[in-house]
Design a protein around this motif. Structure first.
Motif, short mmCIF file in Angstrom:
data_model
loop_
_atom_site.label_atom_id
_atom_site.label_comp_id
_atom_site.label_asym_id
_atom_site.label_seq_id
_atom_site.Cartn_x
_atom_site.Cartn_y
_atom_site.Cartn_z
N ALA A 2 0.85 -1.20 0.00
CA ALA A 2 0.00 0.00 0.00
C ALA A 2 0.88 1.24 0.00
N ALA A 3 0.71 2.06 -1.03
CA ALA A 3 1.59 3.21 -1.20
C ALA A 3 1.31 4.25 -0.13
N TYR B 240 4.57 7.56 -13.16
CA TYR B 240 5.32 6.38 -13.61
C TYR B 240 6.77 6.44 -13.12
N ALA B 241 7.02 7.21 -12.04
CA ALA B 241 8.40 7.41 -11.55
C ALA B 241 9.10 6.09 -11.23
N GLY B 242 8.36 5.15 -10.69
CA GLY B 242 8.98 3.87 -10.32
C GLY B 242 9.46 3.09 -11.51
N GLN C 239 11.20 7.67 2.80
CA GLN C 239 9.76 7.44 2.59
C GLN C 239 9.29 7.94 1.22
N VAL C 240 9.81 9.09 0.81
CA VAL C 240 9.40 9.62 -0.50
C VAL C 240 9.90 8.70 -1.62
N VAL C 241 11.14 8.25 -1.50
CA VAL C 241 11.70 7.34 -2.52
C VAL C 241 10.90 6.03 -2.54
N ALA C 242 10.58 5.53 -1.33
CA ALA C 242 9.81 4.28 -1.25
C ALA C 242 8.44 4.46 -1.92
N TYR C 243 7.84 5.61 -1.69
CA TYR C 243 6.53 5.87 -2.30
C TYR C 243 6.64 5.97 -3.82
N LEU C 244 7.63 6.75 -4.28
CA LEU C 244 7.77 6.93 -5.74
C LEU C 244 8.09 5.62 -6.45
N THR D 205 6.85 2.88 -5.87
CA THR D 205 5.63 2.09 -6.06
C THR D 205 4.82 2.57 -7.27
N LEU D 206 5.16 3.76 -7.78
CA LEU D 206 4.40 4.33 -8.90
C LEU D 206 4.94 3.79 -10.22
N THR D 207 4.53 2.59 -10.53
CA THR D 207 5.04 1.96 -11.75
C THR D 207 3.95 1.86 -12.82
#
Lengths: 233, 149
Positions: free
Chosen positions: A25-26, A64-66, A111-116, A118-120
C-alpha cells in the motif's frame, strides 16, 4: 534436502498468489508532508488535459516514476538535487538559483523514494532492452546516427561526447548521465508511446507523419544507445 | 534656519513628486521581469503552441534566440522575423516542414516533425502566425493542403 525445499516453496507460494497491491500500500504521507504535490502530479493526466494544463505545471508528472528512474538514482538526486535541464519546466524560461529543487534527507527521503518506487506503469516490460555487456557495434553506430544525425535528438538534449565535452540543446532533460538515471525499458516504452506518459510534451513523435519514420527496432537501438550515455569507458 | 528650510522643502517636494514615478518604474521593471514566464490564461491556441513548441529554438519573439539556439550546432534556427528569408518559402513548404521536419524541405534535421503532435488545423494556424512574425508573403502564397487532411 528435497523436503526442506518443498517446505520453502510452500511458504513462498502464497506470496505469488496475492495480488500485487497487497502489502505494498503506497504511503504518500511523506510525499504530501514535504510539499511535493505543489509541483508534481502522481496520477495519469485526465482525458481533457490540454496545453494550458501542461504549461501551468511546475514539475513533471511522477505517476510512472517507479518505472522511469533507476534504483538508487532517485535517492541520490533528492539528497543533492542538481538541475536536469538548464531551463524551467515551461521550456522557455532560463532556470535560476531560486528554482532549485528542495533537498530531502533522513526518513523523509527514504519514505518519498519508497513511495515513488511504487508508482510503476504496467506497460513497461522488464528486460526488453538487454543492458548486459557492451552494446554491439551495430547498436553503437546506428544509435549514434539516429541520435546525432538522423533525428538530431541532441538539438534539445544535452549529451557528453567521448572526450567528455557537454554538447546539445537546453530545453530537454539532459541525457549526459542517462545510464544512471533512466530505466532503458521505460525509455523504450516512452519512445513507442509518448502520449501515454506525457500527452502534451515538447518532444516530437518519430513514428507516423515524419520524414524518417522509426519503428520498434529503431527505438530499441535508440533506447540501448541512451542506456550507455554518460558511462565512463 | 529659515534660509535652509526653503531648499530642504523644495527638495522634499521634488522627491515627493518623483516618488510615484520611481515606484511606477520599479513596478514596470518587476512586471517585465515577471513576464519572462509565459502567461497562458488569455493566449490563443496558436500562440500557446508557438511558445511551447517553437520558442525553444526560434525564441519567444521568433528571432532565433531560443534556449536551444547555439552556434555549436551546424545551423542556427531560422530567424522567423527575417522577411526576406521567410518569403522564399511558400505556405505549403512551411506546412510541410512543420509536419515532416526540416528534411522535407531540404533543411536541417534539427527542425523536428510536429505532424504527430499537432492537428493539421493547428499547423495551418502556425503557418499564418509565422507569416505575421515575418511580415511577409510566401511565393505562391495560398495553401493547397486540403482542409482537415
Amino acid at each position: 534436502m528435497k523436503i526442506v525445499r518443498r517446505i520453502q516453496y510452500m511458504f513462498l507460494l502464497p506470496l505469488f498468489l496475492l495480488p500485487p497491491s497487497v502489502g505494498l500500500a503506497a504511503d504518500d504521507s511523506a510525499f504530501i508532508a514535504n510539499g511535493c504535490p505543489a509541483c508534481h502530479q502522481v496520477t495519469p493526466p485526465p482525458a481533457d488535459y490540454d496545453i494550458r494544463d501542461r504549461m501551468a505545471e511546475k514539475g513533471p508528472n511522477l505517476w510512472y516514476a517507479g518505472s522511469k528512474f533507476q534504483d538508487g538514482w532517485l535517492a541520490n538526486w533528492l539528497a543533492a538535487p542538481v538541475p536536469i535541464a538548464s531551463i524551467r519546466y515551461d521550456g522557455v524560461t532560463p532556470s535560476s538559483a531560486l528554482d532549485m529543487h528542495p533537498v530531502l534527507s533522513g526518513d523523509a527521503l527514504t519514505q518519498v523514494v519508497a513511495y515513488l518506487s511504487t508508482l510503476t506503469d504496467v506497460s513497461v516490460t522488464a528486460g526488453v532492452i538487454d543492458t548486459s555487456g557492451r552494446p554491439s557495434r551495430r547498436v553503437r553506430i546506428q544509435g549514434r546516427m539516429f541520435f546525432s544525425k538522423d533525428q538530431q535528438c541532441f538539438g534539445c538534449h544535452m549529451t557528453r561526447t567521448r572526450y567528455g565535452v557537454l554538447v546539445g540543446g537546453a530545453s530537454g532533460p539532459s541525457l549526459a548521465s542517462a545510464f544512471e538515471r533512466l530505466n532503458p525499458d521505460w525509455v523504450y516504452a516512452f519512445l513507442m508511446d509518448q502520449k501515454r506518459y506525457t500527452p502534451i510534451t515538447r518532444m516530437p513523435i518519430f513514428h507516423g507523419e515524419t520524414y524518417t519514420e522509426y519503428d520498434a527496432a529503431h527505438m530499441k537501438v535508440l533506447a540501448r544507445y541512451i542506456a550507455e550515455m554518460g558511462k565512463v569507458k | 534656519m529659515r534660509r535652509m528650510t526653503m531648499p530642504v522643502a523644495l527638495l522634499s517636494a521634488m522627491l515627493l513628486w518623483a516618488a510615484p514615478g520611481l515606484a511606477e518604474d520599479v513596478t514596470v521593471k518587476a512586471a517585465s521581469a515577471k513576464s519572462a514566464t509565459v502567461d497562458t490564461k488569455n493566449l490563443p491556441r496558436v500562440e500557446l503552441n508557438y511558445q511551447f513548441l517553437c520558442a525553444q529554438c526560434h525564441g519567444r519573439f521568433g528571432n532565433a534566440t531560443g534556449p536551444n539556439a547555439s552556434k555549436k550546432f551546424e545551423v542556427l534556427p531560422a530567424d522567423l522575423t527575417d522577411g526576406q528569408y521567410m518569403a522564399k518559402f511558400t505556405d505549403d513548404q512551411i506546412f510541410r516542414t512543420l509536419t515532416y521536419g526540416g528534411p522535407a524541405n531540404n533543411l536541417s534535421t534539427l527542425m523536428p516533425p510536429w505532424g504527430n503532435r499537432l492537428m493539421p488545423e493547428e499547423r495551418r494556424e502556425l503557418v499564418r502566425y509565422i507569416r505575421v512574425l515575418c511580415e511577409c508573403e510566401g511565393v505562391g502564397t495560398h495553401f493547397s493542403v486540403p482542409t482537415g487532411g
